[in-house]
Design a protein around this motif. Structure first.
Motif, PDB file in Angstrom:
ATOM      1  N   SER A 106       0.831  -1.214   0.000  1.00  0.00           N
ATOM      2  CA  SER A 106       0.000   0.000   0.000  1.00  0.00           C
ATOM      3  C   SER A 106       0.862   1.260   0.000  1.00  0.00           C
ATOM      4  O   SER A 106       1.884   1.342   0.698  1.00  0.00           O
ATOM      5  N   ASN A 107       0.431   2.243  -0.790  1.00  0.00           N
ATOM      6  CA  ASN A 107       1.087   3.555  -0.823  1.00  0.00           C
ATOM      7  C   ASN A 107       0.357   4.594   0.040  1.00  0.00           C
ATOM      8  O   ASN A 107       0.753   5.760   0.061  1.00  0.00           O
ATOM      9  N   ASN A 112      -0.682   6.877   2.937  1.00  0.00           N
ATOM     10  CA  ASN A 112      -0.071   7.452   4.135  1.00  0.00           C
ATOM     11  C   ASN A 112      -1.010   8.547   4.648  1.00  0.00           C
ATOM     12  O   ASN A 112      -1.043   9.652   4.102  1.00  0.00           O
TER      13      ASN A 112
END
Length: 208
Positions: free
Chosen positions: A194-195, A197
């Motif tokens: 997963s990217n 944030n």
């Protein structure tokens, strides 16, 4: 004209209670608590009173369906006894509506919380929740956040005009307190691929 109780002869003499004149008894004020559900459907409450002579008196009070918080019910003739053949006073009962475990009253709206899992938040889901008079199906949209609200019309409290208020559902995303080995592997995999944030997203929002 004969005067009583030391009243002086003046324009105020018309307010004097003459000896033997019928006098209405004093009104009595009290409060009764009813739950949201009891107030919504209507309920009969039994009030216990101490009489002047030390006895007990019971009065059945019918709380009408849909009564609002702090509204009063008047029971004629159930106050203090009149004097010299005068009428009894009246009993005024203020209704205090008490929240139940899953529902809170806000005007004519009902408020509740809906706990969901992180994956239900991410993928969307449909959940049945208990309303005041029926189960309500709630469509939880994909990507909903904790603290966001889903509002459903005409599922709240009675508005006194033949309609109802809103059912306001606050979303609360809950994390499991225990995680098994397979779940841990999936979470680690999600972390790796997963990217997303949330802290970076919030920082960008603050800069705009």
């Amino acid at each position: 004209m004969n005067l009583f109780f030391g009243e002086k002869k003046s324009d105020e003499s018309q307010n004097v209670k003459f000896k033997g004149e019928p006098e209405k008894g004093e009104d009595v004020y009290t409060e009764v608590t009813a739950t949201i559900t009891e107030a919504y459907f209507g309920v009969t409450k039994v009030l216990n009173f101490k009489t002047v002579d030390g006895g007990n008196k019971k009065i059945d009070v019918k709380i009408p369906a849909g009564i609002r918080n702090n509204e009063k019910i008047r029971v004629i003739g159930q106050g203090k006894a009149g004097k010299n053949g005068g009428k009894n006073g009246d009993l005024f009962i203020r209704i205090k509506i008490k929240d139940v475990l899953n529902l809170k009253l806000d005007g004519v709206d009902l408020c509740t919380e809906l706990p969901i899992t992180p994956w239900e938040s991410a993928l969307s889901t449909k959940v049945a929740i208990t309303g005041i008079d029926e189960e309500v199906m709630v469509d939880v949209p994909k990507g909903i956040q904790s603290g966001e609200k889903i509002i459903i019309d005409d599922k709240g409290y009675k508005d006194g005009k033949g309609g109802r208020g809103k059912l306001i559902i606050a979303i609360k995303i809950m994390m499991p307190t225990t995680i098994n080995e397979e779940e841990m592997k999936l979470l680690k995999k999600l972390k790796d691929i997963s990217n997303f944030n949330p802290r970076k997203a919030k920082a960008l929002w603050l800069l705009t």
